[in-house]
Design a protein around this motif. Sequence first.
Motif, short mmCIF file in Angstrom:
data_model
loop_
_atom_site.label_atom_id
_atom_site.label_comp_id
_atom_site.label_asym_id
_atom_site.label_seq_id
_atom_site.Cartn_x
_atom_site.Cartn_y
_atom_site.Cartn_z
N GLY A 1277 46.25 30.68 30.83
CA GLY A 1277 47.35 31.49 31.35
C GLY A 1277 47.65 32.72 30.54
N THR A 1278 46.76 33.20 29.73
CA THR A 1278 47.00 34.38 28.90
C THR A 1278 46.68 35.67 29.62
N ILE A 1279 45.96 35.61 30.72
CA ILE A 1279 45.58 36.82 31.46
C ILE A 1279 46.07 36.67 32.88
N ASP A 1280 46.56 37.74 33.44
CA ASP A 1280 47.03 37.73 34.81
C ASP A 1280 45.85 37.84 35.75
N SER A 1281 45.88 37.07 36.79
CA SER A 1281 44.77 37.04 37.73
C SER A 1281 44.69 38.28 38.59
N ASP A 1282 45.71 39.14 38.54
CA ASP A 1282 45.66 40.33 39.36
C ASP A 1282 44.75 41.40 38.78
N GLU A 1283 44.41 41.29 37.51
CA GLU A 1283 43.57 42.30 36.89
C GLU A 1283 42.14 42.27 37.41
N PHE A 1284 41.64 41.15 37.87
CA PHE A 1284 40.26 41.04 38.38
C PHE A 1284 40.24 39.90 39.37
N ASP A 1285 39.07 39.73 39.98
CA ASP A 1285 38.88 38.68 41.00
C ASP A 1285 38.66 37.35 40.28
N ALA A 1286 39.70 36.55 40.18
CA ALA A 1286 39.59 35.27 39.47
C ALA A 1286 38.68 34.31 40.20
N GLU A 1287 38.67 34.36 41.51
CA GLU A 1287 37.83 33.45 42.27
C GLU A 1287 36.34 33.72 41.99
N ALA A 1288 35.96 34.99 41.95
CA ALA A 1288 34.57 35.33 41.64
C ALA A 1288 34.20 34.87 40.23
N LEU A 1289 35.16 35.04 39.31
CA LEU A 1289 34.88 34.62 37.93
C LEU A 1289 34.65 33.12 37.84
N PHE A 1290 35.51 32.35 38.45
CA PHE A 1290 35.36 30.90 38.37
C PHE A 1290 34.17 30.40 39.21
N GLN A 1291 33.92 31.06 40.33
CA GLN A 1291 32.75 30.70 41.12
C GLN A 1291 31.47 30.90 40.29
N ALA A 1292 31.39 32.03 39.61
CA ALA A 1292 30.22 32.28 38.78
C ALA A 1292 30.12 31.24 37.66
N TYR A 1293 31.30 30.91 37.10
CA TYR A 1293 31.29 29.94 35.99
C TYR A 1293 30.72 28.60 36.42
N VAL A 1294 31.23 28.02 37.49
CA VAL A 1294 30.77 26.69 37.90
C VAL A 1294 29.33 26.73 38.36
N ASN A 1295 28.90 27.83 38.95
CA ASN A 1295 27.50 27.92 39.37
C ASN A 1295 26.56 28.08 38.18
#
Length: 1806
Positions: A1277-1295
């Motif tokens: 929770g240290t970074i706001d999700s509005d700064e970038f596409d959080a869904e793309a970040l987490f999708q890339a992470y799990v893949n």
Amino acid sequence: MAPAIGSRRLTVLREFRPHGLAVEEADGEGAPGARSPQDYDYFLFDPALAASPVPDPGDGASVSGADGDHELFVRGNQIIWSSGSRVHKRYVSPNTVIMASWCRMDTISDALLCVLQVDTLSLYNVTGEVVSIPLPYAVSSIWPLPFGLLLQKSTDGGRMVSSSSSLLNARDLNRPNKEYGLTYNVSCQANTMETDSKANGAIISSHLILKHPLEEPQATYFEEKEKLTMMKDFDEKTIWTSDTIPLMASYHKGKFQHSVWQIDGANYQEAMNENTMLPVSCDISSHKCTFRKIWQGKCPQSAASKVFLATDFDGLPIICFLLHEQKILLAVRIQVDDTTEEAFGDIKSHMSWNIPAFAAVPVVVTRPRVRVGVLPFTDILVLSSDNDLLLYSGKQCLCRYTLPTELGKGFFSNCGLNSVISDTYSDLKITSIADAVEGCINVTCNNGLMLRCSLRKNPSSSLVSDCINAMAEGLQSCFYSHFVSLFWGDSDATYLYSNSHVDSEWEYFSYEIKRICTEYGQTLPTKSPILPSKAWDFLVNSKYHAQYCKRAPTSYNSLLPVSYDTHKTIFNPQDEHSTDVSYYIRFMRETLETLHALYENLKLNILRKEDLGCLASLLCTIASSLGEHTYVDYYCRDFPLNLIEFPSLASTSLRTPPSLFRWFEYCLHYGCDSAKLEDIPTLMRKQKVSALSWGRKVASFYSLLLGAERKGKKLSSGLYCEVASGSARNIEELTVLAMVAEKFGRQQLDLLPVGVSLVLRHALDKCRDSPPDDWPATAYVLVGREDLAMAKMGSARKDNGLWNNDNLTLMSVPYMLHLQPVTITTTASDIPISEVLNSEDSDSVYKPIEDGMEHIFTSTTQLRFGHDLRLNEVRRLLCSARPVAIQTPTNPSVSDQDLQQQQLWNFAQRTTALPFGRGAFTLATTYTLLTEVLVFPKLVLAGRLPAQQNATVNLDLSSRSVSEFKSWAEFHNGVAAGLRLAPFPEKMLRTWIQYNRPSEPNFTHAGLLLAFGLHEHLRVLTMTDAYRYLSQEHDITTLGLLLGLAASHRGTMDPAISKMLYFHVPSRHPSSTPELELPTLLQSAAVMGIGLLYESSAHALTMKILLGEIGRRSGGDNVLEREGYAVAAGSALGFVALGHGSDAFGFMDTFLDRLFEYIGSKEVYHEKHLNATTADDQSGNTGQMMDGAQINVDVTAPGAIIALALIFLKTESEEIAARLGIPNTFFDLQYVRPDFVMLRIIARNLILWSRIQPTKGWIDSQIPETVKTGVSNMSEGTIDSDEFDAEALFQAYVNIVTGACIALGLKYAGSRNGDAQELLYAYTIHFLNEIKHIPVRTASILPKGLLQYVDRGTLELCLHLIVLSLSLVMAGSGNLQIFRLLRYLRGRMSAEGQVNYGLQMAVSLAIGFLFLGGGTHTFSTQNSGIAALLISLYPRLPAGPNDNRCHLQAFRHLYVIATEPRWVQTVDVDTELPVYCPLEVTVAETEYYDETNYCELKSIRVCGPRYWPQVIKLTPEDKPWWRSGDKTDPFNGGVLYIKRKVGSCSYSDDPIGCQSLISRAMHEVCDMPSARCSNKPNSINHSANRIDQLVSTYSANPSLIAFAKLCSKSWKNRCNFREFCSPVLYECMSKDRPSLLQVYISFYTIIESMWEHLKIGHFPFYDSLFLPNLKLRPCSGSSRRARLHSFHGRAGMDASNRGAARRPPPCRRTSARLRPSITQPAAALSRLSAAHLPAAPRVAKVELPFRLPRPSVAQPVVAPRRLRSTRLPAAPRVAEAELPARPCSLAWSSDIFCLFSPTWIAIDTS
């Protein structure tokens, strides 16, 4: 004037009539007048000709009895094989039979019945199997050879040439010529012959050879001036061949000459002769069959009417030509090369002779049990022109045969003829002879009557046969010829009559010998001279009569019986000046030496004691006549009863008779070099003397064992001995190899005297522990290591078994052959019902159903997984043949019914995915009968309601298309059913595939074709078979066929298969070809098939084609499946250039750029060439996947990534890995699909193969820092999700994490690596925890809150992909922890309904991988295996059963390519059941893992004290493991045979290893009161059961188990013997010497027989042959020579009281005196004075090969009080006056006394 010959009478057996006629009459086909009496044919043959296996040549041929002959009856197209009145087989051919013959071929043990027809050669097995060979040329006759079949081609194209014999075989060639009226038009064949003469040598060759039923006939060649020339002379007609030796006789009608050829089937490597008209292919020219002419002779204008093989007087084979026109029999002697013993020398003119003959046949009469090499000793029966039937041995005429005079009164009265008719038959004459089999012939009389007659009476005396054979080989030819004329020339021999008994032949033989001794010796009175009492005696004993007998020795007057009972004759040396007397003295001396050698030979066979006594009596007569007192004394010592008939005589010679037992003793005392060679009979030292081969073998074994030197086959002891191939580290191993070469096995050891066999048994025992690796299988059986023999035999034992081999049967113990246990594998029916059913199915009624897994419960799987019910649970989870239980209320409402349908639909998703896992679970686990149709398990989509008495609820068909829903499920069901079949013989597979083809194509059979292709079974299909499948126009069947054929021919680049595959790729069709509408699925399968067909070939044109296919759409209208087509093309490209790296792109610089362009890379290095290539490729029928100039990366990227991953697999290319990098900025991540990120991670790590590590740090290293930091900050929770596409970040992470886990699973596939397992299991649990909270004990390794940013579908997909990777690592292990996880994942959908078809498919596959092949298979990490696994685990799972958009579902089964049966199953060779056994496996260490990598094995050793040690050293192979059936497979398909030591329990019965349990248990059983003699039957039965169970527990040896049963149950009344058997069994089991059981029983029988003789006062004994058996050990020192110690303590016979016999008091069992320990001297025992027995010869004193247990304080287990002793009553005192004056001493052996006294003694005659 030739001497007159004797006359003998034929024995008429019956009137002969072919039995085939009687069979036809019984069938109603042989009515009188219905058929011509001349349109049939027959021949008789010895049953051994068709027997399987071939009888051993050393066993001798048995004389055929009256009904022993077999008959082949041929009429038209039918063949009847009968014996007597019994029909064996009936064969029906498609066309009329021209010729039939029995034949044997090299690689086939069974005899084949070869049937020649007009255009076909049919080969019938004795079991009924048939192989038909089409003949494109006219064949006139067929001839059997030792290694194949010779075909004689016809010269006449209009008619089949008929030889002089229409039905021929090696034994009966002179058959009447029958015209079948067959026409055969071969005009078209002739044109074909001229056209193709340069391509096929078999077309122009006049003689062809067929060596195997599945091969083509090959051309033959003849050797001339050391060059090979093809046989093209059609005038050289074959008239005879031998089926035992490679010889052929021919007749050239142009040159009017006969020729004899030697046939050589060996391999020749020299080039073709320049005179040869056509070149021959390499495979044929390297295996030429050559003819070499060894004799030729001019003859009249016709060929010999009959040719056969016989034996000359001296044993050499002769070929006999019956020249009918000249009425002579021409005999040609065959000279055998002594150096090779196989080649035949050229025959000279003086090596032939002839005799007058009108007809002739070969018979076995004079020496029926003798073989000369592989041939029986064959005589000649000749019918002269005067109708005289004469018997010849070589060219010596022995006797004349006539029909019996009582034939008309006796024989015809039995046939029902009246006296008038029988009188007309009283004067019969023989007009022809035929159909000779052994000693029986068919005789045709002048009135047309045909009789089956025998030439000798049965039974014949084996002793007489042995004597004649010994005399034939030992006497000079003149002496033997004279004796044979005497023996066969007597017409009044008593044994010739029908009322003669079995000993009459021996009586007649001994009469002839004794008559010579009587006639030509001086009569010596026994007490006072006695004058002849009759004038007849005076005339018989006169010199005139002696001279007359010499002039006419075969006259009738000289053969009259002479009285010799009251007179003893001896040759007077003063009369030696007489020629007659001198001739007979030399004859009798040679006879004495020869028969004495036979006597020594028979003494080594315990079954010939009765014959030995008869021979000893005859030898006493001969020796007495010659004045050889030492010989007479020698025989009288062996048989004391001869002293009554032959008292002491004045000796005229001081010769000592040879004695093998004396030679054995000297060898054992002083070595072989110090023994006297004179003790070995001279005849035994000659080479190739078959009559004395038994003694020669034993003596040669002793010679080798006691230090004799070898020079080739000759030993320094003067004997000859064969030695088998193999290494020998000591003399014992050399002796074993000699026993193998001489075919001297355990059966023969049992026939030796026990004292003699003990030394050889000791040698075998010394070699049993660790025999050399290069021994033949028979050597291992001989030393008792059947486990090594099975390993040596390899896969051959699977078809024939261990005991079907002739040599192995010979080496094994005969009474153990039928005791081999029957192994019944456990089936599903053996499992309790309660164990099969689980809670889900607990309410169902159990009914046996075929779910495709009923065979999985075998002894193997139960041994491995039998401790729990995991296999039962797997079977339940993967079962699709039962309705699924639906949990509903008791009273359902309308809404409940909708809920039922929804549940059924969810269950249907799971049920249709179950075949994936079932195929992997049952992979190659069963066999099928080739006569049965393969059964497919059902796919049941219905449900059942347990709350409503299991009522069935069907899936509603209205809302959904169930038929379309089940189509692909049926396909996968067919694949699973086919994958469960293990490989079986290819010769029947093609027929079986056709047999299982349905009338209408369906999805199930299409899947079956794919499964057979993955098992490489479709190699047997022809292109015609493939065309028939394609012509059905069934798309899925075509798909399965294309993939199956490509997988079967993987890596072969077969042109025919390649054309078929390219035909289904429309882009490769010429532009002028009409466009074909082919489904995209079919095109995808064809493209993948191309990749499989060209695997690892780096074929440039194929790679270029497949590269273009990645960027093309499919030819069909269904554009939704274009991604799947691109993936198939990329995968195929990766297969073609698999692992080649940059070396695959030497032909094109832009290749890599093109692939990266497909991926979407911005780096293009050769843009000009790329655009040109692209434009060039657009000229096809389909367009590029581009929007304008842009490539549709979403379609092409997956295929291109997979292609790069496979091309650069394990190449460690940093450049390619860098270009496949992951975007490291937030902006770039938004433009890359997350699933492509997963593919890139997988590809990068497959390229950088060696860097994959099973650690969390390595997985974290795969995540870019940007992604890692962003995810970490977002989760905290240290970074706001509005700064970038959080869904793309987490999708890339799990893949990224999932891709790394997949790469990790591929790297450690099949390794069961513990670190990889723990890591993947941890990621699986944490992914699952994100979806549904479960208690996790370990620390979290994933950021929390993934479900907030990642949709559930993606998390489910990643979870199941990691689970699949985990199952790869643990493939085949059946790990319970992972299995529980998979069971949980499978059951989630029943409550949540969130899992689709693809995820259920992943769970099903994971369960199947975890129990791959029932736990017997795993995955390989070779390049092809990794590629197949990557395609099978492609990370895009289908959404439904019919979803093939992104990946063709059929590709999910390619994992079979990566499987290998990496398992070793230890099987007890005695019980043939799987057992536990510790193994020591040595593997090649690597840098990264060394504990579980079984791909590079070095050795496997059987360790542990309970099994015999065995070491298998493995040679490095290119392939990682061995498949079943490979010649280099060291484990015979995964089976390692081991042998348990006797006295040890199996690890199943005794896991903790109570080593001394046998001692306690045996003594407890033996010491029980019930084990002793008791009158209570119940106690006896209880003891019997205890002993029986005890022996079977500690030994799997069939002989010990059978003896224990016999000892316990059959001999209940023989208490002493049963008490004796208990310690015998203990000794055999504790020391693991089961072979000594026969030795113990023999000793007991000897002692018991001695006691019975002494008890009844029957003395002297009939013979003293038992004395050498009791002389067990050499006495060294006076302290070890005790005087007849008594078992009865202080009891005995006092020397002062010699006249009376006193019975000692009974023994007290608990007395310490009766149990001497090691320190107790033997002299402490009371002594008996020496009894005066006949002095025995000094015989072998054999050192005991074992130490019998001495009870002492240091052995508390083997307590002294538990050693039982058998009581022997005291021997009665025998008066000295009744015994001879030669004393000897008997001594009880103190060593043996401890356990077995008083039944064992040692005799010292010194």
